[in-house]
Structure formats: structure tokens, C-alpha cells
Design a protein around this motif. Sequence first.
Motif, mmCIF file in Angstrom:
data_model
loop_
_atom_site.group_PDB
_atom_site.id
_atom_site.type_symbol
_atom_site.label_atom_id
_atom_site.label_comp_id
_atom_site.label_asym_id
_atom_site.label_seq_id
_atom_site.Cartn_x
_atom_site.Cartn_y
_atom_site.Cartn_z
ATOM 1 N N ILE A 3 0.870 -1.176 0.000
ATOM 2 C CA ILE A 3 0.000 0.000 0.000
ATOM 3 C C ILE A 3 0.907 1.227 0.000
ATOM 4 O O ILE A 3 1.698 1.423 0.911
ATOM 5 N N THR A 4 0.800 2.021 -1.038
ATOM 6 C CA THR A 4 1.637 3.211 -1.188
ATOM 7 C C THR A 4 0.743 4.442 -1.242
ATOM 8 O O THR A 4 -0.483 4.344 -1.310
ATOM 9 N N LYS A 5 1.372 5.613 -1.245
ATOM 10 C CA LYS A 5 0.630 6.859 -1.373
ATOM 11 C C LYS A 5 -0.154 6.862 -2.685
ATOM 12 O O LYS A 5 -1.297 7.315 -2.733
ATOM 13 N N ASP A 95 -3.597 -12.102 -1.310
ATOM 14 C CA ASP A 95 -3.793 -13.397 -0.650
ATOM 15 C C ASP A 95 -3.346 -13.376 0.815
ATOM 16 O O ASP A 95 -3.147 -14.416 1.418
ATOM 17 N N GLU A 96 -3.204 -12.176 1.382
ATOM 18 C CA GLU A 96 -2.836 -12.038 2.791
ATOM 19 C C GLU A 96 -4.046 -11.561 3.577
ATOM 20 O O GLU A 96 -4.790 -10.698 3.123
ATOM 21 N N CYS A 97 -4.218 -12.111 4.783
ATOM 22 C CA CYS A 97 -5.372 -11.783 5.602
ATOM 23 C C CYS A 97 -4.910 -11.285 6.972
ATOM 24 O O CYS A 97 -4.024 -11.876 7.587
ATOM 25 N N TYR A 98 -5.518 -10.190 7.437
ATOM 26 C CA TYR A 98 -5.178 -9.603 8.731
ATOM 27 C C TYR A 98 -6.451 -9.445 9.555
ATOM 28 O O TYR A 98 -7.453 -8.931 9.053
ATOM 29 N N GLU A 99 -6.398 -9.888 10.809
ATOM 30 C CA GLU A 99 -7.519 -9.679 11.718
ATOM 31 C C GLU A 99 -7.407 -8.270 12.289
ATOM 32 O O GLU A 99 -6.356 -7.876 12.784
ATOM 33 N N CYS A 129 1.046 -9.011 12.822
ATOM 34 C CA CYS A 129 1.110 -9.251 11.373
ATOM 35 C C CYS A 129 1.221 -7.939 10.609
ATOM 36 O O CYS A 129 1.983 -7.837 9.656
ATOM 37 N N ILE A 130 0.466 -6.945 11.043
ATOM 38 C CA ILE A 130 0.553 -5.639 10.384
ATOM 39 C C ILE A 130 1.891 -4.991 10.699
ATOM 40 O O ILE A 130 2.490 -4.344 9.847
ATOM 41 N N ASP A 131 2.385 -5.170 11.930
ATOM 42 C CA ASP A 131 3.668 -4.585 12.317
ATOM 43 C C ASP A 131 4.813 -5.066 11.443
ATOM 44 O O ASP A 131 5.803 -4.365 11.274
ATOM 45 N N GLU A 132 4.676 -6.248 10.885
ATOM 46 C CA GLU A 132 5.744 -6.805 10.049
ATOM 47 C C GLU A 132 5.792 -6.180 8.661
ATOM 48 O O GLU A 132 6.748 -6.360 7.928
ATOM 49 N N ARG A 133 4.774 -5.450 8.289
ATOM 50 C CA ARG A 133 4.740 -4.805 6.969
ATOM 51 C C ARG A 133 5.470 -3.464 7.035
ATOM 52 O O ARG A 133 5.411 -2.762 8.037
ATOM 53 N N LYS A 134 6.125 -3.099 5.956
ATOM 54 C CA LYS A 134 6.829 -1.815 5.934
ATOM 55 C C LYS A 134 5.889 -0.653 5.604
ATOM 56 O O LYS A 134 6.244 0.494 5.803
ATOM 57 N N ASP A 135 4.675 -0.974 5.139
ATOM 58 C CA ASP A 135 3.702 0.063 4.797
ATOM 59 C C ASP A 135 2.622 0.207 5.874
ATOM 60 O O ASP A 135 1.467 0.488 5.579
ATOM 61 N N ILE A 136 3.021 0.075 7.128
ATOM 62 C CA ILE A 136 2.061 0.070 8.237
ATOM 63 C C ILE A 136 1.251 1.368 8.321
ATOM 64 O O ILE A 136 0.037 1.339 8.529
ATOM 65 N N LYS A 137 1.888 2.525 8.131
ATOM 66 C CA LYS A 137 1.146 3.791 8.183
ATOM 67 C C LYS A 137 0.090 3.849 7.089
ATOM 68 O O LYS A 137 -1.036 4.281 7.315
#
Length: 180
Positions: A3-5, A95-99, A129-137
Motif C-alpha cells: 500500500i503506497t501513497k 492473498d494475505e489476511c489480517y484480523e 502481522c501488520i507490524d511486520e509490513r513496511k507500509d504500516i502507516k
Amino acid sequence: MEITKEVLNNLKLKRGKLSEKRCQEINQMKIKNPYYPMAYFSQEDCEYFIVENENNLYSTTDERIVFIHAFYPMPILRRESEVVYDDIYLLIIDDECYEIIFDYTETKVEKINGVKYCRYTVNLRENTCIDERKDIKEIIFLLEEIEIERYRFFKLKNEEYELNIKYKGERYPWRNWKEL
């Protein structure tokens, strides 16, 4: 998908109805129901989340991003139990799922010149799981945009909504994501 700007600026959301193909893809992910098994469930089909063409989901027009209110306890559990059961949303990106679990913390409603302004602040529960992504913001800003769309669907005339998400103590004001 990252997810980018650019993704946020070009975001086009729709409410309800996924294609049959996307429903099948999500169902094949075998997303486990955290409330199963419980004494009140008797059917085995409650073990996994099943998405059908429902109206309580939001997705991008290309259906790569899907947000749905997936798991909520039966009303009898909320009424007869001292345990607090959370509503669990699913954010599916490709194909990724986040609660996703929100704690509703603050609501301010004021009327100015005949317009009702509703300002909500919610806490997004910590999610490794979200914390592991670099696009967390950007993920948090995406969630804000989807949530504000949900509020807009039920909007009455002369109402305006603002939603801010707090994550790990940091406040993410809605609409400022364009200034990233």
C-alpha cells in the motif's frame, strides 16, 4: 501488494458484492473462526469464515483489497456472558489476511449551523502481522478511509464524519494521508 501513497490516492471503494471468483479465493484461504467451537455453535460450517455476496463488505473495484466484518459472537453470548467478545474484521490484501479489532474510545458530536459533526477516535489493537509490513502507516490510513466510507453509507442529511485511528499510542488523523 504494497500500500503506497499512489494506491491511496487512486483508491476507489465499492460496497458489497464480490465476484464469485474472489469469493472462492477467499474461502480457499481457510480463515479460522476464533469463536468456534463454542457451546452455542452446532454446525461444522462455522469452523471457517465463508464469504458470500454480502452487503457488509467493502472492496476496491479490482477486488484486491477486501474489508469485511467477519466474526462477531452470537447475541446470546454478549447477553449471558461476562466475557467481552470482540467484533473481528478481516482486511484481505491479495492473498494475505489480517484480523482487525477496533476499540471504540471517543465520540464527539456537535451541531454547528444546522450541521451535525461526528468525530470518532478508535484504537486499533496491536497486530503483529501488520507490524511486520513496511507500509504500516499506509495500512492504517487505508483502514480509516474504509471505515469512513462505512459511516458515509449510513449518513443522514447535514451530517459530517471524521475518524481518527490510534495505533500504539500514535494518532493518525483522517485525511492527512495525502500529505505523507
